[in-house]
Design an enzyme around this catalytic site. Structure first.
Site, PDB file in Angstrom:
ATOM      1  N   SER A 132       0.842  -1.201   0.000  1.00  0.00           N
ATOM      2  CA  SER A 132       0.000   0.000   0.000  1.00  0.00           C
ATOM      3  C   SER A 132       0.873   1.246   0.000  1.00  0.00           C
ATOM      4  CB  SER A 132      -0.885   0.011   1.251  1.00  0.00           C
ATOM      5  OG  SER A 132      -1.594   1.227   1.380  1.00  0.00           O
ATOM      6  N   TYR A 145      -2.067  -1.147  10.808  1.00  0.00           N
ATOM      7  CA  TYR A 145      -2.244  -1.289   9.357  1.00  0.00           C
ATOM      8  C   TYR A 145      -1.075  -0.653   8.607  1.00  0.00           C
ATOM      9  CZ  TYR A 145      -4.107  -0.955   4.660  1.00  0.00           C
ATOM     10  OH  TYR A 145      -4.265  -1.064   3.303  1.00  0.00           O
TER      11      TYR A 145
END
Length: 238
Positions: A132, A145
């Site tokens: 990401s 995360y």
């Protein structure tokens, strides 16, 4: 016929990528915890999809899955790790942090390692990890995360380095999406890209054997800014 294995294929990027691979002539092993969703995908083209109901956090079953596929398919040309979870977790609720770490760190490392060994033994292969843009910096609202995606990005780079010194021909691709219209988009989002458009760009990067790519392309700009912005400024926007 080439064979591909996708972890996390029941929805989102994994599901759409499986469709593109099948359309391009691949036989695709689709995995995930939700058997019904996997079976629905399988029904669309039974000859090209092979369903394996699997929980990536069950590390022993992950090892067994690789052994099983080695016997069934003989070869795997492409392995994609698209499994992932994430939460907005301002209170640092441990259960949410733990689930994120188990899936995005522990399970990811297990799959990456097994895939690398499989390709070394086979002599070739292409490993793709969906990390990401979040891998670039920290975030006070979703610590586990963002940290877990940094782990994946660095692990993939480490495997790329190992691949360079391996006798096998191993390709490593780190896919870094920004906000895509899936259930994984956390909090307030902007520049949210359609899933179909994003997945086509991902597949294009895979076919070109890119080392690293931001999805969609305009997230290259955000990536550049995140690398240089001071933490004293960044924390105001996270």
């Amino acid at each position: 016929m080439k064979n591909a294995l996708i972890f996390g294929a029941s929805s989102g990027i994994g599901k759409e990528l499986a469709k593109l691979l099948v359309a391009d002539g691949y036989r695709v092993v689709i995995t995930g915890r939700r058997a019904q969703l996997l079976q629905e995908i399988h029904k669309t083209n039974p000859d090209k999809y092979l369903v394996k109901v699997h929980d990536v956090t069950d590390l022993e079953s992950t090892s067994l899955l690789f052994d099983e596929l080695a016997c069934e398919l003989k070869q795997l040309d492409l392995i994609v790790y698209s499994s992932g979870v994430g939460f907005i977790n301002d209170t640092l609720n441990w259960e949410q942090e733990h689930v994120t770490i188990q899936t995005n760190v522990v399970a990811a490392a297990k799959v990456y390692g097994l895939a690398f060994h499989f390709f070394e033994k086979q002599g070739y292969g292409h490993l793709v990890g969906i990390s990401s843009v979040a891998s670039l910096r920290g975030n006070k609202a979703a610590p586990a995360y963002f940290a877990s995606k940094a782990f994946q990005a660095n692990y993939l780079e480490s495997l790329w380095m190992k691949g360079k010194s391996s006798k096998a021909s191993i390709t490593i691709t780190d896919i870094r999406p920004g906000f895509i219209d899936t259930a994984m988009a956390l909090g307030i989002t902007f520049w949210k890209a359609p899933l179909a458009k994003s997945t086509k760009q991902i597949y294009r990067a895979i076919k070109r054997k890119k080392r690293r790519v931001y999805i969609t392309k305009r997230w290259n700009l955000i990536g550049f800014v995140l690398k240089i912005i001071p933490s004293s400024i960044l924390y105001r926007f996270t």
